[in-house]
Design a protein around this motif. Structure first.
Motif, PDB file in Angstrom:
ATOM      1  N   PRO A 198       0.819  -1.222   0.000  1.00 24.16           N
ATOM      2  CA  PRO A 198       0.000   0.000   0.000  1.00 24.16           C
ATOM      3  C   PRO A 198       0.845   1.262   0.000  1.00 24.16           C
ATOM      4  O   PRO A 198       0.466   2.266  -0.627  1.00 24.16           O
ATOM      5  N   GLU A 199       1.981   1.220   0.678  1.00 25.45           N
ATOM      6  CA  GLU A 199       2.844   2.401   0.743  1.00 25.45           C
ATOM      7  C   GLU A 199       3.382   2.767  -0.648  1.00 25.45           C
ATOM      8  O   GLU A 199       3.391   3.938  -1.044  1.00 25.45           O
ATOM      9  N   ARG A 200       3.816   1.741  -1.389  1.00 25.06           N
ATOM     10  CA  ARG A 200       4.359   2.000  -2.722  1.00 25.06           C
ATOM     11  C   ARG A 200       3.255   2.463  -3.677  1.00 25.06           C
ATOM     12  O   ARG A 200       3.466   3.368  -4.501  1.00 25.06           O
ATOM     13  N   LEU A 201       2.070   1.869  -3.574  1.00 20.49           N
ATOM     14  CA  LEU A 201       0.953   2.278  -4.428  1.00 20.49           C
ATOM     15  C   LEU A 201       0.536   3.716  -4.133  1.00 20.49           C
ATOM     16  O   LEU A 201       0.230   4.488  -5.043  1.00 20.49           O
ATOM     17  N   LEU A 202       0.524   4.073  -2.848  1.00 20.96           N
ATOM     18  CA  LEU A 202       0.183   5.447  -2.475  1.00 20.96           C
ATOM     19  C   LEU A 202       1.231   6.422  -2.994  1.00 20.96           C
ATOM     20  O   LEU A 202       0.902   7.529  -3.448  1.00 20.96           O
ATOM     21  N   GLU A 203       2.487   6.012  -2.976  1.00 21.14           N
ATOM     22  CA  GLU A 203       3.565   6.858  -3.479  1.00 21.14           C
ATOM     23  C   GLU A 203       3.389   7.131  -4.978  1.00 21.14           C
ATOM     24  O   GLU A 203       3.547   8.268  -5.437  1.00 21.14           O
ATOM     25  N   LYS A 204       3.014   6.101  -5.742  1.00 22.97           N
ATOM     26  CA  LYS A 204       2.800   6.280  -7.176  1.00 22.97           C
ATOM     27  C   LYS A 204       1.590   7.176  -7.445  1.00 22.97           C
ATOM     28  O   LYS A 204       1.627   8.059  -8.321  1.00 22.97           O
ATOM     29  N   SER A 205       0.506   6.935  -6.711  1.00 23.64           N
ATOM     30  CA  SER A 205      -0.700   7.744  -6.899  1.00 23.64           C
ATOM     31  C   SER A 205      -0.420   9.207  -6.594  1.00 23.64           C
ATOM     32  O   SER A 205      -0.868  10.112  -7.314  1.00 23.64           O
ATOM     33  N   THR A 206       0.327   9.457  -5.515  1.00 19.95           N
ATOM     34  CA  THR A 206       0.656  10.820  -5.122  1.00 19.95           C
ATOM     35  C   THR A 206       1.542  11.495  -6.166  1.00 19.95           C
ATOM     36  O   THR A 206       1.378  12.680  -6.476  1.00 19.95           O
ATOM     37  N   MET A 227      -7.375  -0.775   0.991  1.00 15.93           N
ATOM     38  CA  MET A 227      -8.604  -1.499   0.675  1.00 15.93           C
ATOM     39  C   MET A 227      -8.350  -2.510  -0.436  1.00 15.93           C
ATOM     40  O   MET A 227      -8.837  -3.646  -0.389  1.00 15.93           O
ATOM     41  N   ALA A 228      -7.589  -2.104  -1.469  1.00 17.33           N
ATOM     42  CA  ALA A 228      -7.244  -3.020  -2.549  1.00 17.33           C
ATOM     43  C   ALA A 228      -6.362  -4.158  -2.032  1.00 17.33           C
ATOM     44  O   ALA A 228      -6.463  -5.305  -2.487  1.00 17.33           O
ATOM     45  N   TYR A 229      -5.513  -3.854  -1.071  1.00 13.94           N
ATOM     46  CA  TYR A 229      -4.647  -4.866  -0.461  1.00 13.94           C
ATOM     47  C   TYR A 229      -5.494  -5.936   0.234  1.00 13.94           C
ATOM     48  O   TYR A 229      -5.290  -7.145   0.032  1.00 13.94           O
ATOM     49  N   GLY A 254     -16.989  -3.559   9.470  1.00 18.07           N
ATOM     50  CA  GLY A 254     -18.275  -3.629   8.793  1.00 18.07           C
ATOM     51  C   GLY A 254     -18.385  -2.521   7.769  1.00 18.07           C
ATOM     52  O   GLY A 254     -17.760  -1.460   7.924  1.00 18.07           O
ATOM     53  N   PHE A 255     -19.144  -2.737   6.719  1.00 22.18           N
ATOM     54  CA  PHE A 255     -19.285  -1.777   5.620  1.00 22.18           C
ATOM     55  C   PHE A 255     -17.916  -1.360   5.087  1.00 22.18           C
ATOM     56  O   PHE A 255     -17.662  -0.192   4.813  1.00 22.18           O
ATOM     57  N   ASP A 256     -17.028  -2.350   4.953  1.00 20.73           N
ATOM     58  CA  ASP A 256     -15.635  -2.034   4.614  1.00 20.73           C
ATOM     59  C   ASP A 256     -15.463  -1.512   3.198  1.00 20.73           C
ATOM     60  O   ASP A 256     -14.403  -0.983   2.856  1.00 20.73           O
ATOM     61  N   GLY A 257     -16.475  -1.662   2.350  1.00 26.54           N
ATOM     62  CA  GLY A 257     -16.374  -1.117   1.001  1.00 26.54           C
ATOM     63  C   GLY A 257     -16.485   0.389   0.949  1.00 26.54           C
ATOM     64  O   GLY A 257     -16.249   0.998  -0.085  1.00 26.54           O
ATOM     65  N   PHE A 264      -8.383  -0.521   8.316  1.00 31.04           N
ATOM     66  CA  PHE A 264      -7.441  -1.607   8.028  1.00 31.04           C
ATOM     67  C   PHE A 264      -6.776  -2.128   9.297  1.00 31.04           C
ATOM     68  O   PHE A 264      -6.397  -3.307   9.381  1.00 31.04           O
ATOM     69  N   GLU A 265      -6.639  -1.255  10.300  1.00 34.50           N
ATOM     70  CA  GLU A 265      -5.997  -1.687  11.549  1.00 34.50           C
ATOM     71  C   GLU A 265      -6.782  -2.811  12.218  1.00 34.50           C
ATOM     72  O   GLU A 265      -6.191  -3.698  12.829  1.00 34.50           O
ATOM     73  N   LEU A 266      -8.113  -2.781  12.109  1.00 28.26           N
ATOM     74  CA  LEU A 266      -8.915  -3.859  12.682  1.00 28.26           C
ATOM     75  C   LEU A 266      -8.574  -5.200  12.044  1.00 28.26           C
ATOM     76  O   LEU A 266      -8.491  -6.228  12.725  1.00 28.26           O
ATOM     77  N   TRP A 267      -8.384  -5.191  10.733  1.00 29.50           N
ATOM     78  CA  TRP A 267      -8.065  -6.425  10.021  1.00 29.50           C
ATOM     79  C   TRP A 267      -6.661  -6.911  10.372  1.00 29.50           C
ATOM     80  O   TRP A 267      -6.432  -8.126  10.506  1.00 29.50           O
ATOM     81  N   LYS A 268      -5.728  -6.001  10.523  1.00 30.09           N
ATOM     82  CA  LYS A 268      -4.369  -6.415  10.877  1.00 30.09           C
ATOM     83  C   LYS A 268      -4.318  -7.012  12.279  1.00 30.09           C
ATOM     84  O   LYS A 268      -3.638  -8.012  12.512  1.00 30.09           O
ATOM     85  N   LYS A 269      -5.083  -6.411  13.206  1.00 28.35           N
ATOM     86  CA  LYS A 269      -5.125  -6.961  14.560  1.00 28.35           C
ATOM     87  C   LYS A 269      -5.821  -8.317  14.582  1.00 28.35           C
ATOM     88  O   LYS A 269      -5.401  -9.237  15.294  1.00 28.35           O
ATOM     89  N   ALA A 270      -6.889  -8.441  13.783  1.00 29.13           N
ATOM     90  CA  ALA A 270      -7.594  -9.721  13.709  1.00 29.13           C
ATOM     91  C   ALA A 270      -6.691 -10.796  13.121  1.00 29.13           C
ATOM     92  O   ALA A 270      -6.679 -11.953  13.595  1.00 29.13           O
ATOM     93  N   ALA A 271      -5.909 -10.444  12.090  1.00 28.79           N
ATOM     94  CA  ALA A 271      -4.995 -11.411  11.482  1.00 28.79           C
ATOM     95  C   ALA A 271      -3.930 -11.843  12.468  1.00 28.79           C
ATOM     96  O   ALA A 271      -3.580 -13.033  12.557  1.00 28.79           O
ATOM     97  N   GLU A 272      -3.427 -10.887  13.248  1.00 36.68           N
ATOM     98  CA  GLU A 272      -2.400 -11.211  14.240  1.00 36.68           C
ATOM     99  C   GLU A 272      -2.947 -12.158  15.306  1.00 36.68           C
ATOM    100  O   GLU A 272      -2.281 -13.121  15.695  1.00 36.68           O
TER     101      GLU A 272
END
Length: 583
Positions: A198-206, A227-229, A254-257, A264-272
């Motif tokens: 995501p960091e590299r994609l954001l860098e390109k978009s910027t 979100m794409a990640y 919820g309503f992540d779309g 995204f932090e919720l998903w990273k914590k859940a994955a951990e």
């Protein structure tokens, strides 16, 4: 066309084109059964549809009888022709148009199997800018396999050139650029590829947005990379992700779309907490590794996908089966085959049909009474107007239409109900060119149970519209159960005896004073009920209107306005100084 990033392009194989007569039957029946006036000709490549001209001609003729709005999805550059643009312009307002170059450099387009060059892009842009298109939308992918800094710079350069072309035609022409991160999807030749961070994609978009900042006629928007990640994680996931999804939901996801709700932090914590590495799902996959989705056969062979991946890295393109020999992808067999329609070429010069002899214009005006109940009260005014209009059309009512390109039924509503307020005797007026044969029951068949038409009567209009004639509304308020009747009576008495009651309201982003005593004709306690209630007659004038929530907040400052149930019982007009109900 075999774009190597496109999941749908492999999922929906082979090409199967529906006969034009069936398309028109669906359009006509859909409009008649639902009242919808918007039609979308949806396809992965609508411009390749062999029956397109025939359908567009039929739609043009149909629009003369019942105005509809036609739209197309983003269109392939190498399929769009001048004749198609002309035919589409006759049935749809081409104020905006979307094309999808996907990548700006010829090298990267060969990698993803986009078989057109830069000249095709600029020629198509020039043809579109020569029409009534005011906003041209360009769709690009970033983070594609083999993408380099030169490809990103080429993207910015292409948009700059297109922006200059638009500015050369008119200063009002706009270019909207949409950037989406590449997400390696299952069932595609790129299913084994890694996704950029995501960091590299954001860098390109910027970088792209910054490079185009000086172009005043260009707007750049990009999708949230995180979100794409996550989308890629879910798209390439296995059965272990069921625990992740459940855990993230339990932690509040919820309503992540929607960007406003995505965390995204919720998903990273859940994955951990589940012991799952998200990075393992977006990294490169060895070609020999078994894939979770290979247990389901969609027809396209794994060998074909691997060959297409190899072609991508050697920049070798693969022609579409419609335009060349079979590519042996594995889908077609004795029972599953490609079905295409031979394109019917239009007449080289379009000659509009001679207008029919106009019928004597018989202008008939009808006033419609309707009620909005406890559930429909949460439907906004514009949405309610759309629902009622569709119900009228579906019931077979044929209203008169406005003139011009954007035709719409001649229907005029009275003062809108505030959101959350019910209505027992609301009104709108419509114009018809022939006597109306449908009944309220016919219309109510297409409406929610508590949004119902009560009457439909012929009337003779006067110089003022319904909106202009109505000056007030009679409201009934049911108080919350925890509000004592004595306190309600005291609040009403305090209001009636006060010389003024000035509140602050916002108009055009400015705070202005409003004296409620000047826009409340009458307020009195209702009958002795539990819970207590009261009635009020509130002004509905252009510069002197009292909204129900403004009155409630002023006289019951300690009770939230939403805790009251409000209903507008009827609308009032002025007659010789008296207020009398209308309808």
């Amino acid at each position: 066309h075999g774009c190597r990033f496109c999941y749908a392009g492999f999922l929906y194989r082979p090409v199967r084109q529906r006969p034009g007569a069936e398309v028109m039957e669906q359009i006509c029946n859909g409009i008649a059964d639902s009242g919808w006036q918007e039609v979308g000709l949806m396809s992965l490549s609508t411009a390749d549809y062999g029956g397109l001209f025939a359908v567009l001609d039929e739609v043009a003729q149909f629009s003369n009888r019942a105005p509809i709005k036609l739209s197309l999805p983003s269109t392939r550059l190498d399929s769009l022709t001048d004749a198609q643009i002309d035919a589409l312009g006759r049935v749809a307002p081409l104020s905006s148009f979307t094309i999808a170059p996907e990548a700006a450099s010829p090298r990267l387009r060969r990698v993803i199997n986009k078989l057109f060059d830069d000249n095709a892009i600029y020629d198509t842009v020039a043809r579109l800018l020569a029409t009534n298109v005011q906003t041209l939308k360009l769709y690009f992918l970033i983070g594609l396999p083999t993408e380099t800094t030169a490809d990103i710079e080429a993207l910015a350069g292409m948009v700059e050139k297109i922006a200059a072309m638009a500015r050369g035609v008119s200063g009002r022409k706009k270019i909207n650029v949409s950037l989406s991160p590449f997400s390696p999807k299952s069932r595609t030749p790129f299913q084994w590829e890694a996704m950029e961070t995501p960091e590299r994609l954001l860098e390109k978009s910027t970088f792209i947005k910054t490079a185009l900042r000086s172009r005043k006629n260009v707007t750049v928007a990009y999708r949230e990379p995180a979100m794409a990640y996550l989308e890629t994680v879910l798209a390439r996931g296995d059965r272990r992700l069921s625990a992740l999804i459940y855990k993230a939901w339990r932690q509040g996801a919820g309503f992540d779309g929607w960007n406003d709700y995505f965390n995204f932090e919720l998903w990273k914590k859940a994955a951990e907490s589940c012991g799952i590495s998200l990075a393992s799902y977006v990294g490169a996959i060895p070609l020999e590794q078994p894939l979770p989705w290979q247990v389901i056969d969609l027809g396209v062979s794994a060998d074909f996908l691997k060959q297409e991946r190899s072609n991508a890295y050697s920049e070798a393109t693969t022609a579409h089966c419609m335009n060349a020999q079979c590519t042996q992808c594995g889908v077609c067999n004795d029972s599953i085959k490609m079905v295409t329609i031979k394109a019917a070429q239009p007449h080289p010069v379009f000659t509009p049909p001679a207008p029919a002899e106009p019928l004597p214009r018989q202008r008939l005006f009808y006033r419609v009474k309707f009620a909005k109940g406890k559930y429909s009260r949460f439907l906004g005014h514009r949405d309610m107007v759309a629902v009622l209009t569709r119900a009228l059309l579906a019931a077979g009512l044929k209203p008169a239409y406005t003139e011009g390109f954007h035709k719409h039924p001649r229907i005029a509503f009275g003062p809108p109900l505030p959101l959350g307020v019910m209505g027992e005797s609301e009104l709108f007026e419509l114009e018809a060119l022939a006597p109306i044969a449908v009944t309220p029951a016919d219309i109510n068949h297409f409406l929610p149970s508590d949004l119902q038409v009560l009457g439909l009567d012929l009337y003779t209009p006067d110089a003022q519209s319904l909106f202009q004639r109505i000056v007030a509304g009679r409201y009934h308020f049911e108080c919350p159960a925890n509000l004592p009747a004595e306190q309600v009576a005291k609040a009403i008495n305090n209001f009636n005896t006060a010389p003024e009651l000035v509140i602050s309201i916002v108009k055009k982003e400015m705070s202005v004073p409003l004296d409620l005593k000047k826009c409340v004709y009458k307020i009195e306690s209702g009958s002795e009920t539990t819970p207590p209630s009261f009635d009020a007659t509130l002004a509905l004038l252009p510069h002197n209107t009292c909204k129900p929530n403004e009155l409630l907040s002023a006289i019951f400052p300690l009770s939230p306005a939403v805790s009251f149930v409000a209903c507008r019982q009827f609308l009032l007009v002025e007659n010789n100084g008296d207020l009398i109900p209308i309808g």
